[in-house]
Enzyme design. Structure first.
Site, PDB file in Angstrom:
ATOM      1  N   ASP A 291      53.851  46.086  43.726  1.00 25.08           N
ATOM      2  CA  ASP A 291      53.804  44.489  43.468  1.00 25.08           C
ATOM      3  C   ASP A 291      52.638  43.969  44.240  1.00 25.08           C
ATOM      4  O   ASP A 291      52.928  42.895  44.597  1.00 25.08           O
ATOM      5  CB  ASP A 291      55.189  44.018  43.840  1.00 25.08           C
ATOM      6  CG  ASP A 291      55.532  42.546  43.168  1.00 25.08           C
ATOM      7  OD1 ASP A 291      54.796  42.390  41.862  1.00 25.08           O
ATOM      8  OD2 ASP A 291      55.996  41.862  43.534  1.00 25.08           O
TER       9      ASP A 291
ATOM     10  N   LEU B  34      45.324  42.069  39.342  1.00 23.98           N
ATOM     11  CA  LEU B  34      43.708  41.874  39.405  1.00 23.98           C
ATOM     12  C   LEU B  34      43.332  40.644  39.575  1.00 23.98           C
ATOM     13  O   LEU B  34      42.204  40.319  39.891  1.00 23.98           O
ATOM     14  CB  LEU B  34      43.262  42.871  38.330  1.00 23.98           C
ATOM     15  CG  LEU B  34      43.600  44.249  38.551  1.00 23.98           C
ATOM     16  CD1 LEU B  34      43.096  44.957  37.033  1.00 23.98           C
ATOM     17  CD2 LEU B  34      43.314  44.941  39.872  1.00 23.98           C
ATOM     18  N   ARG B  35      44.123  39.597  39.102  1.00 22.11           N
ATOM     19  CA  ARG B  35      43.861  38.297  39.459  1.00 22.11           C
ATOM     20  C   ARG B  35      42.782  37.903  38.206  1.00 22.11           C
ATOM     21  O   ARG B  35      42.098  36.666  38.515  1.00 22.11           O
ATOM     22  CB  ARG B  35      43.397  37.881  40.722  1.00 22.11           C
ATOM     23  CG  ARG B  35      44.442  38.101  41.743  1.00 22.11           C
ATOM     24  CD  ARG B  35      45.891  37.196  41.455  1.00 22.11           C
ATOM     25  NE  ARG B  35      46.823  37.096  42.419  1.00 22.11           N
ATOM     26  CZ  ARG B  35      48.061  36.829  42.430  1.00 22.11           C
ATOM     27  NH1 ARG B  35      48.687  36.571  41.017  1.00 22.11           N
ATOM     28  NH2 ARG B  35      48.686  36.658  43.605  1.00 22.11           N
TER      29      ARG B  35
END
Lengths: 319, 424
Positions: B306, B64-65
């Site tokens: 991924d 999700l950064r």
């Protein structure tokens, strides 16, 4: 996904020279034949012809080089082009500008051609993919991937001395793993019909599936040089000595350095080539480099004609 | 809100259901299947004629950064992307900036995610502080904060002594340990599979033994300690064979593969396509074939996306300098369906690999449509082919090797806790 060869346009005409891989023999031979016509020019008093008059050629060297950059510059000037040399290693990139930003800025200055050297494999492909369609890209060496003009000048040299490619045994000797020159040589030699291409190196300097490129693998100079017509030496980078690739320059020279004794194992009329710059006493003995069978200096001369040929074919005013 | 989903084909692998049946949702739960409960007044009826109604997908690897890497993507953008892909539960690797190694960070992420009212977020806690492989994290505290498993799914594995201690400590609490098997000293600066393509392109390589040596070490440690281990993103036939043997010995090991490795090989790098710069690298077509078979025979337990959104500039670089990763959370369903169809599998078997199986690995109560369970539901059209374009993808990352391809399976509705969080 299947991609068209990015060097050719939809009609199979050469747009960029990025690698010798995948180019038809006809195109390679056309470059060599065109180069033949330029060899005379370089020997004249007035060395200029107007094929690229009014064209701007940018030498983009992201990695230092003297010989290659100089020969490209001479070639462009002999074709009457305007040449701008940029050593980007010390300018924009150190300020954080990306490769494509640099290229876009220069494109805005009406470049017709970029001659690119970069430390990363694939850099020239990346640029070719993103420039406007009327700009041509010549790869002057990208990482360990390709150095097509070097391979072409090598082919030119071989043809000069051996006349054709069909009955030759050629050996490429040294650091194949890291060599863009070797990869481009292998593709050019196999495309031009050389029946036997060998690579000779210790296993630490060979890529894993090198035989899939169509070469025979040798680890022993005595066996590998038997019956060889052309020896193509590779430069051994000093930094390879620091890692775990090789124990020492001395041991390398003893087993893989080209000495007169080892050269005697090849055919008596074999020629010895080297893309330069040479490490005398590491991959090649001075007695061989300067000897009767060496064609290393003619290679440099032919390099100018071959680069003129490539540039004029890509961007020449319609002759 | 009461929802009546009618005429759909219910596929619930865990409960062995594959039949056209109506499904009824109330108060966030599945309340009935087949016939409505007494006095059920639907406030919304979804006609799922010719659509599949299955459990919301569980994706074992979605970045999700957040925190720290919002220029690549934000929680908002990626959570929207997840539900657009039918994904209702996501496991987030700890490779944020800073990494998920402190309870406060995990609580903040859980809180932010919860406020968005979209997919359930399950953070993977860092196994070592800063993911540096030196000191253990406060795993029990992290668990209380919301981490369900612990790992180093990216980056370097700790040295063997630290790894053994981390596994031993995790096993104290019966936590499972997630590791991506890759021996760092054999990886170096490698970016591609050690094969013909890397040889041609002059790219530095990651040999298969970087994976197999790590797997071997992990298997031996698992045997020694008895901890539950999940191996993330296996890439090679040889690695898979070792995992198969370990499972046959009864070791508590599971593994997953990515949608990318299921469909692509190193040949897809073509002329330096940086969208194929993935880690582990895309391997040979025979490795890919082994992964596809391994998934069939159960050696591989689950498929993950991924998901790794990368900003465009970071991919516009020479291959080795380009950033690793591909966006994928919206492609998990289509690419799994594609694999299933190519292997002539029943839809139910394919759906299991992205619902009940990953839920089991993650240890969460999800991935099924049992009465009384949370109404996390994905309703999709299996026959609708759509083209992957930057516009069609909601993720902030538009980087995928599948860009431009036509893929089967379009999500029509996604429900989380009985709320319709996506419809198209």
């Amino acid at each position: 996904m299947i991609n068209r060869n990015p060097q050719l346009d939809e009609n199979g005409v050469l747009q960029h020279l990025l690698t010798t891989e995948g180019l038809p023999a006809a195109i390679l031979l056309h470059i060599l034949d065109t180069a033949e016509s330029f060899v005379g020019v370089t020997e004249r008093d007035v060395k200029k012809i107007p094929l690229l008059r009014g064209k701007s050629i940018f030498n983009l060297f992201f990695e230092p080089s003297t010989r290659t950059r100089t020969t490209f510059e001479i070639a462009a000037k002999r074709l009457s082009a305007d040449v701008i040399n940029l050593n980007i290693a010390v300018s924009a990139q150190s300020k954080g500008e990306t490769l494509l930003d640099t290229v876009n800025n220069l494109s805005a200055m009406n470049a017709d051609m970029f001659v690119v050297r970069h430390s990363q494999s694939g850099a020239a492909h990346l640029i070719a993919k993103h420039v406007q369609s009327d700009i041509h890209v010549i790869n002057a060496g990208d990482g360990s991937h390709a150095h097509p003009t070097q391979a072409l000048l090598d082919m030119f040299t071989i043809r000069r001395y051996k006349h054709n490619f069909r009955n030759l045994r050629v050996a490429i000797i040294g650091d194949i793993l890291h060599s863009r020159v070797a990869r481009s040589q292998i593709h050019a030699l196999t495309t031009l019909g050389v029946p036997e291409v060998r690579v000779i190196a210790p296993k630490t300097l060979l890529p894993k599936m090198v035989e899939r490129l169509g070469v025979h693998v040798y680890h022993d100079m005595a066996k590998g040089l038997k019956g060889i017509d052309v020896l193509m030496m590779l430069r051994l980078q000093n930094e390879r000595m620091k890692g775990a690739n090789l124990p020492s320059a001395e041991e390398y020279f003893k087993y893989y350095g080209l000495t007169p004794e080892k050269l005697a194992l090849a055919r008596s009329d074999a020629i010895v080539m080297h893309p330069g710059p040479m490490n005398r006493g590491v991959e090649i003995d001075s007695a061989v480099a300067d000897g009767r069978q060496s064609v290393i200096l003619p290679q440099v001369t032919f390099g100018i004609a071959v680069r003129m040929a490539v540039m004029s074919i890509l961007a020449g005013n319609q002759a | 809100m009461k929802i009546h989903i009618k005429n759909g084909r219910l596929i619930d692998p865990k409960n062995g259901v594959d039949a056209v049946q109506d499904l009824f949702v109330a108060k966030g739960k599945i309340v009935a299947i087949g016939h409505p409960p007494n006095e059920f007044q639907a406030s919304r009826v979804i006609d799922a004629q010719s659509l599949i109604v299955c459990p919301g997908l569980v994706d074992l690897s979605v970045r999700l950064r957040e925190p720290g890497l919002e220029y690549r993507a934000t929680l908002e953008s990626e959570m929207s992307a997840a539900v657009a892909g039918g994904v209702t539960s996501i496991a987030c690797p700890p490779d944020t900036d800073p990494p998920l190694d402190e309870p406060g960070l995990v609580e903040m992420l859980k809180h932010r995610a919860k406020n968005l009212n979209q997919a359930h977020v399950y953070p993977i806690g860092a196994l070592t502080q800063g993911l540096k492989g030196e000191r253990l994290t406060e795993m029990a505290e992290l668990y209380d904060a919301g981490c369900v498993v612990f790992g180093q799914p990216d980056g370097l594995l700790p040295n063997l002594r630290v790894l053994m201690q981390a596994m031993r400590y995790a096993s104290t609490f019966d936590f499972s340990v997630w590791l991506r098997p890759q021996e760092i000293s054999l990886t170096g600066d490698g970016v591609a599979h050690d094969g013909e393509v890397a040889t041609r392109l002059g790219l530095l390589t990651v040999p298969i033994c970087a994976e197999t040596i790590a797997i071997s070490n992990i298997i031996l440690l698992t045997k020694e300690i008895g901890v539950k281990v999940h191996l993330c993103r296996v890439s090679s036939a040889e690695g898979l064979a070792m995992i198969r043997a370990a499972k046959q010995q009864g070791l508590p090991i599971t593994c997953d593969v990515t949608v990318n490795h299921l469909h692509l090989s190193d040949m897809d790098i073509g002329f330096f396509d940086s969208n194929c710069h993935l880690m582990p690298p895309l391997r040979s077509s025979s490795d890919r074939e082994a992964l596809r078979q391994g998934l069939m025979d159960g050696t591989v337990d689950a498929i993950c996306s991924d998901h790794a959104p990368v900003d465009e500039d970071a991919k516009l670089l020479p291959f080795a300098q380009s950033e690793i990763g591909a966006t994928g959370v919206e492609l998990l369903l289509p690419l799994t369906l594609k694999w299933g169809a190519e292997m002539r599998l029943s839809l139910s078997k394919a759906v299991a690999k992205m619902t009940s199986e990953p839920a089991r690995i993650l240890g969460i109560n999800a991935g099924h449509l049992s009465i009384g369970s949370s109404a996390d539901i994905c309703i999709f059209d299996p026959d609708h082919y759509w083209k992957v374009t930057p516009m069609a993808i909601l993720s902030q990352g538009k980087n995928t090797p599948f860009m431009g391809m036509e893929l089967p399976g379009r999500v029509r509705y996604t429900l989380v806790n009985g709320h319709i969080v996506y419809e198209q």
